[in-house]
Write a protein that holds these residues in place. Sequence first.
Motif, PDB file in Angstrom:
ATOM      1  N   LEU A 170      17.415   2.115 -33.808  1.00 40.43           N
ATOM      2  CA  LEU A 170      17.040   1.404 -32.587  1.00 40.43           C
ATOM      3  C   LEU A 170      18.213   0.719 -31.899  1.00 40.43           C
ATOM      4  CD1 LEU A 170      13.694  -0.158 -33.855  1.00 40.43           C
ATOM      5  CD2 LEU A 170      14.005   1.912 -32.503  1.00 40.43           C
ATOM      6  N   ASP A 171      19.227   0.317 -32.652  1.00 45.99           N
ATOM      7  CA  ASP A 171      20.351  -0.413 -32.062  1.00 45.99           C
ATOM      8  C   ASP A 171      21.577   0.463 -31.801  1.00 45.99           C
ATOM      9  OD1 ASP A 171      18.883  -2.751 -32.101  1.00 45.99           O
ATOM     10  OD2 ASP A 171      19.567  -3.301 -34.094  1.00 45.99           O
ATOM     11  N   LEU A 172      21.470   1.754 -32.057  1.00 42.02           N
ATOM     12  CA  LEU A 172      22.594   2.666 -31.828  1.00 42.02           C
ATOM     13  C   LEU A 172      22.407   3.371 -30.493  1.00 42.02           C
ATOM     14  CD1 LEU A 172      22.881   4.267 -35.375  1.00 42.02           C
ATOM     15  CD2 LEU A 172      24.178   2.346 -34.437  1.00 42.02           C
ATOM     16  N   HIS A 173      23.506   3.522 -29.745  1.00 45.09           N
ATOM     17  CA  HIS A 173      23.422   4.123 -28.415  1.00 45.09           C
ATOM     18  C   HIS A 173      23.194   5.625 -28.461  1.00 45.09           C
ATOM     19  CE1 HIS A 173      26.019   0.533 -27.284  1.00 45.09           C
ATOM     20  NE2 HIS A 173      24.834   0.315 -26.777  1.00 45.09           N
ATOM     21  N   ARG A 174      23.875   6.321 -29.349  1.00 45.62           N
ATOM     22  CA  ARG A 174      23.855   7.789 -29.315  1.00 45.62           C
ATOM     23  C   ARG A 174      22.943   8.420 -30.351  1.00 45.62           C
ATOM     24  NH1 ARG A 174      28.766  10.843 -29.521  1.00 45.62           N
ATOM     25  NH2 ARG A 174      27.453  12.366 -28.482  1.00 45.62           N
ATOM     26  N   ARG A 175      22.276   7.632 -31.164  1.00 46.85           N
ATOM     27  CA  ARG A 175      21.367   8.175 -32.181  1.00 46.85           C
ATOM     28  C   ARG A 175      19.969   7.643 -31.944  1.00 46.85           C
ATOM     29  NH1 ARG A 175      24.322   9.897 -36.922  1.00 46.85           N
ATOM     30  NH2 ARG A 175      22.339  10.472 -37.880  1.00 46.85           N
ATOM     31  N   ALA A 176      18.996   8.458 -32.324  1.00 44.43           N
ATOM     32  CA  ALA A 176      17.598   8.038 -32.214  1.00 44.43           C
ATOM     33  C   ALA A 176      16.801   8.674 -33.343  1.00 44.43           C
ATOM     34  CB  ALA A 176      17.006   8.458 -30.868  1.00 44.43           C
ATOM     35  N   GLY A 177      15.872   7.926 -33.854  1.00 41.75           N
ATOM     36  CA  GLY A 177      14.883   8.459 -34.771  1.00 41.75           C
ATOM     37  C   GLY A 177      13.565   8.504 -34.029  1.00 41.75           C
ATOM     38  N   VAL A 178      12.926   9.648 -34.024  1.00 42.32           N
ATOM     39  CA  VAL A 178      11.643   9.811 -33.346  1.00 42.32           C
ATOM     40  C   VAL A 178      10.682  10.444 -34.339  1.00 42.32           C
ATOM     41  CG1 VAL A 178      10.420  10.993 -31.476  1.00 42.32           C
ATOM     42  CG2 VAL A 178      12.680  10.029 -31.064  1.00 42.32           C
ATOM     43  N   GLY A 179       9.481   9.888 -34.414  1.00 43.86           N
ATOM     44  CA  GLY A 179       8.477  10.411 -35.328  1.00 43.86           C
ATOM     45  C   GLY A 179       7.199  10.769 -34.609  1.00 43.86           C
ATOM     46  N   ALA A 180       6.475  11.719 -35.189  1.00 49.93           N
ATOM     47  CA  ALA A 180       5.177  12.126 -34.653  1.00 49.93           C
ATOM     48  C   ALA A 180       4.240  12.402 -35.818  1.00 49.93           C
ATOM     49  CB  ALA A 180       5.317  13.370 -33.777  1.00 49.93           C
ATOM     50  N   GLY A 181       2.968  12.135 -35.599  1.00 44.50           N
ATOM     51  CA  GLY A 181       1.995  12.377 -36.651  1.00 44.50           C
ATOM     52  C   GLY A 181       0.659  12.787 -36.072  1.00 44.50           C
ATOM     53  N   LEU A 182      -0.151  13.460 -36.906  1.00 42.36           N
ATOM     54  CA  LEU A 182      -1.478  13.865 -36.476  1.00 42.36           C
ATOM     55  C   LEU A 182      -2.405  14.024 -37.668  1.00 42.36           C
ATOM     56  CD1 LEU A 182      -1.933  17.588 -35.779  1.00 42.36           C
ATOM     57  CD2 LEU A 182       0.310  16.761 -36.447  1.00 42.36           C
ATOM     58  N   VAL A 183      -3.680  14.021 -37.382  1.00 44.68           N
ATOM     59  CA  VAL A 183      -4.738  14.202 -38.368  1.00 44.68           C
ATOM     60  C   VAL A 183      -5.610  15.346 -37.883  1.00 44.68           C
ATOM     61  CG1 VAL A 183      -6.758  13.143 -39.427  1.00 44.68           C
ATOM     62  CG2 VAL A 183      -4.733  11.759 -38.987  1.00 44.68           C
ATOM     63  N   ALA A 184      -5.987  16.244 -38.819  1.00 41.93           N
ATOM     64  CA  ALA A 184      -6.851  17.369 -38.462  1.00 41.93           C
ATOM     65  C   ALA A 184      -7.664  17.792 -39.679  1.00 41.93           C
ATOM     66  CB  ALA A 184      -6.019  18.541 -37.948  1.00 41.93           C
ATOM     67  N   ALA A 185      -8.678  18.584 -39.433  1.00 46.16           N
ATOM     68  CA  ALA A 185      -9.536  19.053 -40.512  1.00 46.16           C
ATOM     69  C   ALA A 185      -8.903  20.211 -41.282  1.00 46.16           C
ATOM     70  CB  ALA A 185     -10.883  19.497 -39.949  1.00 46.16           C
ATOM     71  N   ASP A 186      -7.956  20.917 -40.668  1.00 42.78           N
ATOM     72  CA  ASP A 186      -7.383  22.124 -41.249  1.00 42.78           C
ATOM     73  C   ASP A 186      -5.872  21.970 -41.421  1.00 42.78           C
ATOM     74  OD1 ASP A 186      -6.910  24.794 -41.987  1.00 42.78           O
ATOM     75  OD2 ASP A 186      -6.962  25.497 -39.907  1.00 42.78           O
ATOM     76  N   SER A 187      -5.355  22.274 -42.591  1.00 41.02           N
ATOM     77  CA  SER A 187      -3.918  22.133 -42.840  1.00 41.02           C
ATOM     78  C   SER A 187      -3.112  23.096 -41.980  1.00 41.02           C
ATOM     79  CB  SER A 187      -3.596  22.359 -44.316  1.00 41.02           C
ATOM     80  OG  SER A 187      -3.877  23.697 -44.699  1.00 41.02           O
ATOM     81  N   ARG A 188      -3.625  24.283 -41.714  1.00 42.44           N
ATOM     82  CA  ARG A 188      -2.906  25.266 -40.900  1.00 42.44           C
ATOM     83  C   ARG A 188      -2.677  24.728 -39.486  1.00 42.44           C
ATOM     84  NH1 ARG A 188       0.690  28.240 -42.087  1.00 42.44           N
ATOM     85  NH2 ARG A 188       1.613  27.892 -40.095  1.00 42.44           N
ATOM     86  N   HIS A 189      -3.670  24.047 -38.939  1.00 38.23           N
ATOM     87  CA  HIS A 189      -3.524  23.454 -37.603  1.00 38.23           C
ATOM     88  C   HIS A 189      -2.420  22.394 -37.607  1.00 38.23           C
ATOM     89  CE1 HIS A 189      -4.465  21.984 -33.633  1.00 38.23           C
ATOM     90  NE2 HIS A 189      -4.586  20.764 -34.121  1.00 38.23           N
ATOM     91  N   VAL A 190      -2.401  21.561 -38.633  1.00 41.60           N
ATOM     92  CA  VAL A 190      -1.374  20.522 -38.725  1.00 41.60           C
ATOM     93  C   VAL A 190       0.010  21.158 -38.777  1.00 41.60           C
ATOM     94  CG1 VAL A 190      -0.446  18.652 -40.135  1.00 41.60           C
ATOM     95  CG2 VAL A 190      -2.912  18.846 -39.805  1.00 41.60           C
ATOM     96  N   VAL A 191       0.191  22.169 -39.604  1.00 46.10           N
ATOM     97  CA  VAL A 191       1.492  22.838 -39.729  1.00 46.10           C
ATOM     98  C   VAL A 191       1.885  23.501 -38.409  1.00 46.10           C
ATOM     99  CG1 VAL A 191       2.720  24.727 -40.888  1.00 46.10           C
ATOM    100  CG2 VAL A 191       1.306  23.151 -42.223  1.00 46.10           C
ATOM    101  N   ASP A 192       0.942  24.144 -37.744  1.00 44.73           N
ATOM    102  CA  ASP A 192       1.236  24.787 -36.454  1.00 44.73           C
ATOM    103  C   ASP A 192       1.685  23.772 -35.407  1.00 44.73           C
ATOM    104  OD1 ASP A 192       0.590  27.244 -37.524  1.00 44.73           O
ATOM    105  OD2 ASP A 192      -1.408  27.331 -36.597  1.00 44.73           O
TER     106      ASP A 192
END
Length: 98
Positions: A46-68
Amino acid sequence: MWIGWIEFDILLGDVHSLKTKRSIVRPLVADLRRTFSVSAAETGSLDLHRRAGVGAGLVAADSRHVVDVLDAVENFVAGRPELELLSARRGLSNSDDA
């Protein structure tokens, strides 16, 4: 129920201020949310100018959908010309896992 997450370590281009960094990271996070219906946020460096960490998450009934969806999110981030994807870590778990 399947829970999946992905976290990116991103190197930004010619960025010399946190304001410029935000002008790149905020639209990326918004695009991830809108395009893939995932939860997304800036999660690191968060305090670095040229680097960033970005995350994403989801919940689904099927593991294949999550992987896709996680695959599509990773390809989307990797294809952004204004940044360089240094690494991606991901996880997948089932609500039955203890």
